[in-house]
Scaffold this active site. Structure first.
Site, PDB file in Angstrom:
ATOM      1  CE  LYS A  50      -1.662   1.693   4.006  1.00  0.00           C
ATOM      2  NZ  LYS A  50      -1.394   3.121   4.236  1.00  0.00           N
ATOM      3  CG  ASN A  51       2.354   2.651   3.488  1.00  0.00           C
ATOM      4  OD1 ASN A  51       1.182   2.946   3.230  1.00  0.00           O
ATOM      5  ND2 ASN A  51       2.766   2.424   4.724  1.00  0.00           N
ATOM      6  NE  ARG A 122       0.785  12.376   6.784  1.00  0.00           N
ATOM      7  CZ  ARG A 122       1.176  13.621   6.980  1.00  0.00           C
ATOM      8  NH1 ARG A 122       0.296  14.550   7.263  1.00  0.00           N
ATOM      9  NH2 ARG A 122       2.455  13.959   6.858  1.00  0.00           N
ATOM     10  CB  CYS A 146      -5.230  10.674  10.683  1.00  0.00           C
ATOM     11  SG  CYS A 146      -3.627  10.032  11.081  1.00  0.00           S
ATOM     12  NE  ARG A 151       0.273  10.653   9.611  1.00  0.00           N
ATOM     13  CZ  ARG A 151      -0.157   9.577   8.927  1.00  0.00           C
ATOM     14  NH1 ARG A 151      -1.337   9.079   9.181  1.00  0.00           N
ATOM     15  NH2 ARG A 151       0.584   9.064   7.985  1.00  0.00           N
ATOM     16  N   PRO A 152       1.527  17.122  10.360  1.00  0.00           N
ATOM     17  CG  PRO A 152       3.291  18.338  11.239  1.00  0.00           C
ATOM     18  CD  PRO A 152       2.409  17.153  11.512  1.00  0.00           C
ATOM     19  CB  ILE A 153       2.198  18.864   4.852  1.00  0.00           C
ATOM     20  CG1 ILE A 153       1.395  20.172   4.747  1.00  0.00           C
ATOM     21  CG2 ILE A 153       1.271  17.665   4.886  1.00  0.00           C
ATOM     22  CD1 ILE A 153       0.650  20.318   3.418  1.00  0.00           C
ATOM     23  CG  ASP A 154       6.497  20.900   9.314  1.00  0.00           C
ATOM     24  OD1 ASP A 154       5.820  19.854   9.364  1.00  0.00           O
ATOM     25  OD2 ASP A 154       7.575  21.024   9.910  1.00  0.00           O
ATOM     26  CG  LEU A 155       9.487  18.269   7.721  1.00  0.00           C
ATOM     27  CD1 LEU A 155       9.874  16.890   8.226  1.00  0.00           C
ATOM     28  CD2 LEU A 155      10.614  19.267   7.953  1.00  0.00           C
ATOM     29  CG  ASP A 340       3.272   1.842   9.484  1.00  0.00           C
ATOM     30  OD1 ASP A 340       3.557   2.035   8.285  1.00  0.00           O
ATOM     31  OD2 ASP A 340       2.939   2.763  10.251  1.00  0.00           O
ATOM     32  CB  VAL A 362       7.352   7.390  14.153  1.00  0.00           C
ATOM     33  CG1 VAL A 362       6.908   7.958  12.818  1.00  0.00           C
ATOM     34  CG2 VAL A 362       8.697   6.675  14.016  1.00  0.00           C
ATOM     35  NE  ARG A 432      -7.120   4.505   5.082  1.00  0.00           N
ATOM     36  CZ  ARG A 432      -6.221   5.272   5.709  1.00  0.00           C
ATOM     37  NH1 ARG A 432      -6.355   5.535   6.989  1.00  0.00           N
ATOM     38  NH2 ARG A 432      -5.209   5.785   5.055  1.00  0.00           N
TER      39      ARG A 432
HETATM   40  C1  EPZ Z   1       4.210   7.094   5.853  1.00  0.00           C
HETATM   41  O1  EPZ Z   1       3.392   8.152   6.332  1.00  0.00           O
HETATM   42  C2  EPZ Z   1       3.317   5.861   5.865  1.00  0.00           C
HETATM   43  N1  EPZ Z   1       2.162   6.091   4.997  1.00  0.00           N
HETATM   44  C3  EPZ Z   1       2.839   5.585   7.291  1.00  0.00           C
HETATM   45  O2  EPZ Z   1       2.071   4.374   7.255  1.00  0.00           O
HETATM   46  C4  EPZ Z   1       4.069   5.366   8.169  1.00  0.00           C
HETATM   47  O3  EPZ Z   1       3.656   5.156   9.503  1.00  0.00           O
HETATM   48  C5  EPZ Z   1       4.964   6.614   8.095  1.00  0.00           C
HETATM   49  O4  EPZ Z   1       5.331   6.860   6.718  1.00  0.00           O
HETATM   50  C6  EPZ Z   1       6.237   6.443   8.913  1.00  0.00           C
HETATM   51  O5  EPZ Z   1       6.931   5.310   8.473  1.00  0.00           O
HETATM   52  C7  EPZ Z   1       2.330   6.000   3.659  1.00  0.00           C
HETATM   53  O6  EPZ Z   1       3.413   5.760   3.157  1.00  0.00           O
HETATM   54  C8  EPZ Z   1       1.101   6.191   2.814  1.00  0.00           C
HETATM   55  P1  EPZ Z   1       6.085  10.693   7.777  1.00  0.00           P
HETATM   56  P2  EPZ Z   1       3.921   9.684   6.230  1.00  0.00           P
HETATM   57  O7  EPZ Z   1       5.966  11.882   6.913  1.00  0.00           O
HETATM   58  O8  EPZ Z   1       4.718   9.875   4.998  1.00  0.00           O
HETATM   59  C9  EPZ Z   1       6.038  14.053  11.090  1.00  0.00           C
HETATM   60  C10 EPZ Z   1       0.224   2.988   7.650  1.00  0.00           C
HETATM   61  O9  EPZ Z   1      -0.259   2.512   8.686  1.00  0.00           O
HETATM   62  N2  EPZ Z   1       6.040  14.997   9.956  1.00  0.00           N
HETATM   63  O10 EPZ Z   1       7.333   9.876   7.741  1.00  0.00           O
HETATM   64  O11 EPZ Z   1       2.774  10.555   6.483  1.00  0.00           O
HETATM   65  C11 EPZ Z   1       4.680  13.382  11.225  1.00  0.00           C
HETATM   66  O12 EPZ Z   1       3.825  14.218  11.979  1.00  0.00           O
HETATM   67  C12 EPZ Z   1       0.684   4.438   7.641  1.00  0.00           C
HETATM   68  O13 EPZ Z   1       0.383   2.362   6.568  1.00  0.00           O
HETATM   69  C13 EPZ Z   1       6.195  16.356  10.215  1.00  0.00           C
HETATM   70  O14 EPZ Z   1       6.326  16.771  11.371  1.00  0.00           O
HETATM   71  O15 EPZ Z   1       4.888   9.694   7.502  1.00  0.00           O
HETATM   72  C14 EPZ Z   1       4.989  12.104  11.925  1.00  0.00           C
HETATM   73  O16 EPZ Z   1       5.053  12.340  13.315  1.00  0.00           O
HETATM   74  C15 EPZ Z   1       0.457   5.136   8.977  1.00  0.00           C
HETATM   75  N3  EPZ Z   1       6.172  17.226   9.170  1.00  0.00           N
HETATM   76  C16 EPZ Z   1       6.383  11.743  11.414  1.00  0.00           C
HETATM   77  O17 EPZ Z   1       6.923  12.954  10.846  1.00  0.00           O
HETATM   78  C17 EPZ Z   1       6.014  16.813   7.886  1.00  0.00           C
HETATM   79  O18 EPZ Z   1       6.019  17.668   6.973  1.00  0.00           O
HETATM   80  C18 EPZ Z   1       6.383  10.660  10.376  1.00  0.00           C
HETATM   81  O19 EPZ Z   1       5.718  11.155   9.255  1.00  0.00           O
HETATM   82  C19 EPZ Z   1       5.861  15.432   7.646  1.00  0.00           C
HETATM   83  C20 EPZ Z   1       5.885  14.538   8.696  1.00  0.00           C
END
Ligand code: EPZ
Length: 453
Positions: A50-51, A122, A146, A151-155, A340, A362, A432
């Site tokens: 999925k990911n 997301r 969620c 889960r912000p998107i600042d990065l 996960d 995380v 999902r």
């Molecule tokens: C991916 O989510 C996966 N989803 C998640 O799987 C997985 O848990 C996560 O990576 C971590 O491995 C998909 O690939 C579709 P992140 P993603 O950006 O990309 C913070 C599942 O169950 N962050 O690595 O959204 C964020 O808040 C799902 O299959 C910022 O602060 O994860 C979080 O605490 C759940 N700013 C941490 O980083 C940002 O701009 C990890 O987020 C982006 C992220």
């Protein structure tokens, strides 16, 4: 910003929300019922990841040529992503039987993603980079947090700004926030990620593929799903080096062409079945997977006394002999222990001999399964980021609720080990990310059924 006026897959968006609410309620009345006490045995095949498939589909927007993605799992999130791409103007044909998706994004009709769909998933945020690179603009609702965190998107935004995009955060007629990114032609840049975000790494890598000049992503995510995306982009003509390490270098190109790609197996699904075998004290061969992608899970299971060996390209999990003992887990970005798999591993640790510590680094709110597992007599305490699993629990069947995708999976596998009947509701979360979890567990001998009302 026009509110989404379309209709989608299972959730019919009719504008007033009533129908959608009804559909969701119906779905939330579906449940999975498990009779515990059976040790799993046999062989189970893993579906496409999925990911990995979600960013791969987003990447098809980067070209006006046809693409073919195979080994696509039949999941709700894949249907939602397909619908988002259709709303952007791409042709998307999902042959769930064949597990293939063909796309053709000749013209991108709009740079505005459908708010209703984006808010339901997301992961749709990874469409932003491709849209920005292809059309010079991208307008996205700020993804609601969620169940597992804000889960912000600042990065992601930091990366787009480094590549030269102008960013504006606005609010739509209903007061919801959305972000608008604009840039005629992105220019390569150096980007340091404060956290090795998977989505931000993927978004920036896709945008940089069509930027002018060189981009370097420092502290990049190293997940296999990032590598799979880079491999697909390279097949499309992108110039990318270092995927799978913490430094990724991209040399932008003028145009990308179509490509075909076979999605990697889902390491989280594979890990979930490894835990199902362990918690039920079974003996299971998990097939069609990549053992290297589950090294942290294998290592931690071996520490508890579960016997794991590679067999025919898969992994055999034997937990039917030794008395299993405690271990501690701490979630980290890849190649650390995967967040996960934390809920599923916690369910298993509740059944071994001795207390274990579980530390979640995380996400800030990924212990909602604790309360539900405790309804099954799991005996766990937590403070939101750290948990102590007391161990030696005799799990009891109960009525429990899936609070998110992986928590739902944890409750189902806990039901395998519980005495009596466990009923898991709100299983739309599970749909999902798990293709036919009931059929696959039943093929391993589980007494399990899905009741749809
Ligand atoms: C991916 O989510 C996966 N989803 C998640 O799987 C997985 O848990 C996560 O990576 C971590 O491995 C998909 O690939 C579709 P992140 P993603 O950006 O990309 C913070 C599942 O169950 N962050 O690595 O959204 C964020 O808040 C799902 O299959 C910022 O602060 O994860 C979080 O605490 C759940 N700013 C941490 O980083 C940002 O701009 C990890 O987020 C982006 C992220």
């Amino acid at each position: 910003m026009r509110p989404f006026q379309g209709s989608v897959g299972a959730c019919r968006a009719d504008g007033n929300g009533q129908q959608n609410l009804k559909v969701k309620n119906n779905m939330s009345q579906s449940r999975i019922v498990v009779e515990g006490g059976i040790s799993l045995a046999g062989k189970v095949g893993i579906s496409g990841s999925k990911n990995a498939v979600l960013p791969l589909l987003a990447a098809t927007v980067l070209t006006d040529a046809p693409c073919l993605v195979s080994s696509v799992p039949g999941l709700k999130d894949v249907e939602v992503m397909s619908e988002i791409l259709r709303n952007l103007g791409s042709e998307v044909h999902f042959d769930a039987e064949a597990g293939e998706i063909r796309t053709l994004a000749t013209d991108i009709a709009t740079s505005e993603a459908p708010a209703h769909l984006v808010k339901s998933m997301r992961a749709s945020v990874v469409c932003m980079g491709p849209m920005l690179a292809r059309t010079g603009a991208a307008s996205f609702p700020l993804p609601g947090g969620c169940a597992i965190g804000e889960r912000p998107i600042d990065l992601h935004i930091k990366g787009f700004m480094a590549l030269g995009a102008d960013i504006e955060v606005k609010s739509d007629d209903s007061g919801d926030g959305f972000v608008e990114a604009r840039c005629k032609k992105l220019k390569g840049a150096e980007v340091y990620l404060d956290f090795a975000s998977v989505g931000a790494t993927q978004n920036i890598m896709m945008a940089a593929s069509l930027a002018e000049g060189f981009t370097i992503i420092e502290n990049a995510a190293q997940e296999p799903e990032v590598v799979d995306l880079a491999n697909f982009l390279r097949k499309m003509g992108a110039r990318i080096k270092g995927a799978g390490t913490d430094v990724i270098k991209i040399k932008g190109v003028e145009k990308l062409h179509g490509a075909e790609h076979h999605v990697i197996p889902d390491r989280i699904e594979a890990g979930t079945y490894m835990l199902a075998a362990a918690i039920s004290r079974g003996n299971v061969l998990i097939d069609n997977m990549v053992p290297d992608h589950v090294v942290p899970i294998t290592a931690k299971l071996r520490e508890t006394g579960v016997r794991i060996s590679e067999e025919n390209g898969g992994v055999r999990v034997k937990a039917d002999e030794a008395l299993l003992r405690m271990t501690d887990i701490k979630t980290l970005p890849y190649p650390g222990f995967p967040t996960d798999i934390q809920p599923q591993f916690m369910a298993f640790l509740s059944t071994v001999n001795g207390p274990s510590a579980v530390i979640e680094t995380v996400f800030e709110n990924r212990f909602m399964h604790v309360a539900e597992l405790n309804k099954m007599n799991a005996n766990i305490i937590d403070d939101g980021r750290r948990a102590i699993v007391k161990g030696n629990a005799k799990l009891k069947g109960a009525k429990v609720r899936a609070t998110d995708l992986r928590a739902g999976a944890a409750l189902v596998i806990a039901g395998l080990a519980a005495e009596g009947t466990t009923e898991v509701s709100d299983i739309y979360h599970i749909d999902r990310g798990y293709e036919d979890i009931v059929g696959k567990l039943r093929s391993l001998g589980a007494s399990i059924e899905r009741i749809d009302t």
